[in-house]
Design a protein around this motif. Structure first.
Motif, PDB file in Angstrom:
ATOM      1  N   ILE A 109      -6.210 -20.287  -1.284  1.00  0.00           N
ATOM      2  CA  ILE A 109      -6.100 -18.831  -0.717  1.00  0.00           C
ATOM      3  C   ILE A 109      -4.900 -18.165  -0.741  1.00  0.00           C
ATOM      4  CG2 ILE A 109      -6.220 -17.659   1.427  1.00  0.00           C
ATOM      5  CD1 ILE A 109      -8.393 -19.747   2.061  1.00  0.00           C
ATOM      6  N   ASP A 110      -3.630 -18.917  -0.507  1.00  0.00           N
ATOM      7  CA  ASP A 110      -2.283 -18.242  -0.664  1.00  0.00           C
ATOM      8  C   ASP A 110      -2.271 -17.805  -2.179  1.00  0.00           C
ATOM      9  OD1 ASP A 110      -1.915 -18.926   2.087  1.00  0.00           O
ATOM     10  OD2 ASP A 110      -0.722 -20.610   1.573  1.00  0.00           O
ATOM     11  N   ASP A 111      -2.507 -18.503  -3.210  1.00  0.00           N
ATOM     12  CA  ASP A 111      -2.295 -18.101  -4.584  1.00  0.00           C
ATOM     13  C   ASP A 111      -2.925 -16.849  -5.020  1.00  0.00           C
ATOM     14  OD1 ASP A 111      -0.567 -20.177  -4.843  1.00  0.00           O
ATOM     15  OD2 ASP A 111      -1.790 -21.374  -5.732  1.00  0.00           O
ATOM     16  N   ALA A 112      -4.383 -17.005  -4.187  1.00  0.00           N
ATOM     17  CA  ALA A 112      -5.278 -15.719  -4.388  1.00  0.00           C
ATOM     18  C   ALA A 112      -4.794 -14.495  -3.932  1.00  0.00           C
ATOM     19  CB  ALA A 112      -6.853 -15.947  -4.389  1.00  0.00           C
ATOM     20  N   ILE A 113      -4.256 -14.577  -2.932  1.00  0.00           N
ATOM     21  CA  ILE A 113      -3.907 -13.476  -2.142  1.00  0.00           C
ATOM     22  C   ILE A 113      -2.565 -12.583  -2.728  1.00  0.00           C
ATOM     23  CG2 ILE A 113      -2.759 -12.532  -0.003  1.00  0.00           C
ATOM     24  CD1 ILE A 113      -4.578 -14.386   1.642  1.00  0.00           C
ATOM     25  N   HIS A 114      -1.650 -13.608  -3.481  1.00  0.00           N
ATOM     26  CA  HIS A 114      -0.610 -13.254  -4.114  1.00  0.00           C
ATOM     27  C   HIS A 114      -0.972 -12.509  -5.325  1.00  0.00           C
ATOM     28  CE1 HIS A 114       3.453 -13.202  -5.732  1.00  0.00           C
ATOM     29  NE2 HIS A 114       3.183 -13.598  -6.695  1.00  0.00           N
ATOM     30  N   ARG A 115      -1.992 -13.019  -6.115  1.00  0.00           N
ATOM     31  CA  ARG A 115      -2.353 -12.528  -7.283  1.00  0.00           C
ATOM     32  C   ARG A 115      -3.175 -11.037  -7.154  1.00  0.00           C
ATOM     33  NH1 ARG A 115      -3.814 -17.801  -8.282  1.00  0.00           N
ATOM     34  NH2 ARG A 115      -6.036 -17.348  -7.884  1.00  0.00           N
ATOM     35  N   LEU A 116      -3.985 -11.325  -6.084  1.00  0.00           N
ATOM     36  CA  LEU A 116      -4.521  -9.964  -5.726  1.00  0.00           C
ATOM     37  C   LEU A 116      -3.646  -8.749  -5.077  1.00  0.00           C
ATOM     38  CD1 LEU A 116      -7.647 -11.131  -3.506  1.00  0.00           C
ATOM     39  CD2 LEU A 116      -7.719 -10.031  -5.808  1.00  0.00           C
ATOM     40  N   SER A 117      -2.589  -9.118  -4.330  1.00  0.00           N
ATOM     41  CA  SER A 117      -1.552  -8.232  -4.130  1.00  0.00           C
ATOM     42  C   SER A 117      -1.002  -7.446  -5.508  1.00  0.00           C
ATOM     43  CB  SER A 117      -0.636  -8.695  -3.275  1.00  0.00           C
ATOM     44  OG  SER A 117      -1.034  -9.149  -1.998  1.00  0.00           O
ATOM     45  N   GLN A 118      -0.831  -8.384  -6.344  1.00  0.00           N
ATOM     46  CA  GLN A 118      -0.105  -7.867  -7.602  1.00  0.00           C
ATOM     47  C   GLN A 118      -1.222  -7.096  -8.403  1.00  0.00           C
ATOM     48  OE1 GLN A 118       1.044 -11.724  -9.213  1.00  0.00           O
ATOM     49  NE2 GLN A 118       3.302 -11.254  -8.776  1.00  0.00           N
ATOM     50  N   LEU A 119      -2.389  -6.956  -8.243  1.00  0.00           N
ATOM     51  CA  LEU A 119      -3.498  -6.563  -9.231  1.00  0.00           C
ATOM     52  C   LEU A 119      -3.975  -5.293  -8.466  1.00  0.00           C
ATOM     53  CD1 LEU A 119      -5.840  -9.418 -10.020  1.00  0.00           C
ATOM     54  CD2 LEU A 119      -4.445  -8.038 -11.480  1.00  0.00           C
ATOM     55  N   MET A 120      -3.133  -4.507  -7.532  1.00  0.00           N
ATOM     56  CA  MET A 120      -3.478  -3.385  -6.992  1.00  0.00           C
ATOM     57  C   MET A 120      -2.899  -2.157  -7.552  1.00  0.00           C
ATOM     58  SD  MET A 120      -3.505  -4.303  -2.748  1.00  0.00           S
ATOM     59  CE  MET A 120      -5.001  -5.240  -2.192  1.00  0.00           C
ATOM     60  N   SER A 121      -2.513  -2.133  -8.722  1.00  0.00           N
ATOM     61  CA  SER A 121      -1.915  -0.996  -9.338  1.00  0.00           C
ATOM     62  C   SER A 121      -2.881   0.219  -9.443  1.00  0.00           C
ATOM     63  CB  SER A 121      -1.468  -1.286 -10.864  1.00  0.00           C
ATOM     64  OG  SER A 121      -2.441  -1.683 -11.599  1.00  0.00           O
TER      65      SER A 121
ATOM     66  N   ALA B 187     -13.927 -11.786  -5.406  1.00  0.00           N
ATOM     67  CA  ALA B 187     -15.315 -12.432  -5.421  1.00  0.00           C
ATOM     68  C   ALA B 187     -15.179 -13.807  -5.432  1.00  0.00           C
ATOM     69  CB  ALA B 187     -16.196 -11.906  -6.428  1.00  0.00           C
ATOM     70  N   SER B 188     -14.112 -14.299  -6.136  1.00  0.00           N
ATOM     71  CA  SER B 188     -13.746 -15.874  -6.107  1.00  0.00           C
ATOM     72  C   SER B 188     -13.171 -16.417  -5.018  1.00  0.00           C
ATOM     73  CB  SER B 188     -13.133 -16.297  -7.243  1.00  0.00           C
ATOM     74  OG  SER B 188     -11.924 -15.844  -7.279  1.00  0.00           O
ATOM     75  N   LEU B 189     -12.330 -15.307  -4.154  1.00  0.00           N
ATOM     76  CA  LEU B 189     -11.434 -15.788  -2.990  1.00  0.00           C
ATOM     77  C   LEU B 189     -12.558 -15.817  -1.855  1.00  0.00           C
ATOM     78  CD1 LEU B 189      -8.957 -15.984  -1.251  1.00  0.00           C
ATOM     79  CD2 LEU B 189      -8.989 -13.440  -1.354  1.00  0.00           C
TER      80      LEU B 189
ATOM     81  N   LEU C 265      -6.302 -13.878   8.389  1.00  0.00           N
ATOM     82  CA  LEU C 265      -7.141 -14.639   7.654  1.00  0.00           C
ATOM     83  C   LEU C 265      -7.357 -15.861   8.514  1.00  0.00           C
ATOM     84  CD1 LEU C 265      -7.527 -13.916   4.106  1.00  0.00           C
ATOM     85  CD2 LEU C 265      -8.933 -13.163   5.750  1.00  0.00           C
ATOM     86  N   ALA C 266      -5.995 -16.250   8.805  1.00  0.00           N
ATOM     87  CA  ALA C 266      -5.961 -17.488   9.462  1.00  0.00           C
ATOM     88  C   ALA C 266      -6.294 -17.618  11.014  1.00  0.00           C
ATOM     89  CB  ALA C 266      -4.374 -17.885   9.601  1.00  0.00           C
ATOM     90  N   GLN C 267      -6.790 -16.608  11.444  1.00  0.00           N
ATOM     91  CA  GLN C 267      -7.356 -16.242  12.892  1.00  0.00           C
ATOM     92  C   GLN C 267      -8.729 -16.038  12.962  1.00  0.00           C
ATOM     93  OE1 GLN C 267      -4.207 -14.333  12.089  1.00  0.00           O
ATOM     94  NE2 GLN C 267      -3.389 -16.395  12.920  1.00  0.00           N
TER      95      GLN C 267
END
Length: 349
Positions: A118-130, A41-43, A146-148
């Protein structure tokens, strides 16, 4: 089935559903999913603002969404999406509106800062997919490309076909799919309690694994229908069904018509089980899938549609249905998930 038998089955559905809904995932996976939803939601606003700045919207002193989009050659199909972005960014405090002209707020982040966030958030989200058994498909659907986004706004023909959005949360192997399919699976066999009187269910489960897995593979218990087509064109004349299981019905623009049409096909008093998104997720609106839906002219885009419990109850009551139960209930461990399973009763008359 007799009236008394029908009442007994409905009571059994309530009991079975309530019991299954009490079987919640372990605390660690619930916490991971809750953190993922909060982080996403914050991303989303950061992606929106980054895309608007890359697109050139903020290069003028003030802008109107439609006129500025036309100047930048943004495809008209994306105008509703961009208007939604602007409103959310105003709530975030990063855009200001005076009259119908928009401008950046003084403290709006610079593009370089947004890119790092955005890069930091995507990294955190990928780790939060357990909470997912397999996370790669969803991660790819949410974060690739996303860059496109700014390029696709101008040239939607370049969009890769992407049917997967954040609504996939419900439908990939993981705790949400397991939770809701567990409730459904506890109820469906009860409709077979009357020997010789077992009629199949109508199942409208677009994009939904849970209903299809629990119902359709069982011979004779499920008839798949497409909610975006007339039921009369899909079903045998005079057929009557023992119940209905549908996902996203109340989020459809044609929900009142669908509810009315169902009366001709469901037995009086039959149960209706509805799986609905109950909270809008801003990340829905920045995925390639969301852009694909708007490019295809889907005004009632499934990635942004949400029907909270009050709205669902109102729609059902206005169509003459009775809402009997909702899972998960408030203040229970799964209440945060943003989806609801509703059990309603088809009108008798």
């Amino acid at each position: 089935m007799t009236l008394g038998g029908q009442e007994r089955v409905l009571a059994e559905w309530l009991a079975a559903g309530g019991s299954a809904a009490a079987e919640v995932p372990d605390a660690a996976r619930r916490a991971s999913l809750a953190a993922f939803l909060a982080e996403s939601a914050s991303l989303a606003p950061q992606i929106m603002l980054y895309t608007l700045r890359r697109s050139g919207f903020s290069e003028v002193a003030g802008w109107q969404v439609v006129a500025r989009g036309r100047e930048l050659r943004v495809a008209p199909c994306f105008t509703p999406l961009l208007q939604r972005w602007h409103l959310l960014l105003e709530e975030e405090g990063w855009l200001e509106c005076e009259g119908d002209c928009w401008q950046l707020a003084g403290h709006a982040p610079e593009p370089w800062a947004l890119e790092q966030r955005i890069d930091d958030a995507i990294h955190r989200l990928s780790q939060l997919m357990s909470w997912l058994d397999e996370s790669s498909a969803l991660a790819t659907a949410l974060f690739s490309g996303l860059a496109q986004l700014d390029e696709w706004l101008v040239a939607p023909v370049l969009l890769p076909h992407s049917p997967l959005g954040l609504d996939l949360l419900l439908h990939v192997p993981g705790i949400l799919d397991d939770y809701f399919s567990g409730i459904v699976a506890s109820m469906v066999p009860l409709l077979q309690a009357e020997p010789g009187d077992c009629q199949p269910l109508l199942v409208g489960c677009q994009r939904t694994l849970a209903f299809g897995r629990c119902v359709l593979p069982v011979s004779g218990t499920g008839v798949a229908v497409d909610l975006r087509r007339s039921l009369a064109a899909q079903l045998l004349p005079g057929s009557r069904y023992a119940g209905g299981l549908f996902s996203g019905l109340l989020s459809e623009a044609a929900a009142p018509r669908l509810l009315a049409e169902l009366r001709d096909w469901l037995k009086p008093g039959a149960p209706l089980l509805l799986l609905e998104n109950s909270a809008e997720r801003p990340l829905h609106w920045v995925t390639p899938a969301a852009l694909c839906a708007h490019a295809a002219g889907e005004d009632n885009c499934p990635f942004s549609a949400a029907a909270d419990e009050a709205r669902c109850r109102q729609q059902l009551e206005q169509s003459g249905y009775q809402l009997l139960a909702v899972w998960p209930q408030p203040a229970t461990p799964m209440a945060f998930c943003g989806q609801r399973l509703l059990l309603a009763r088809v009108p008798r008359g």
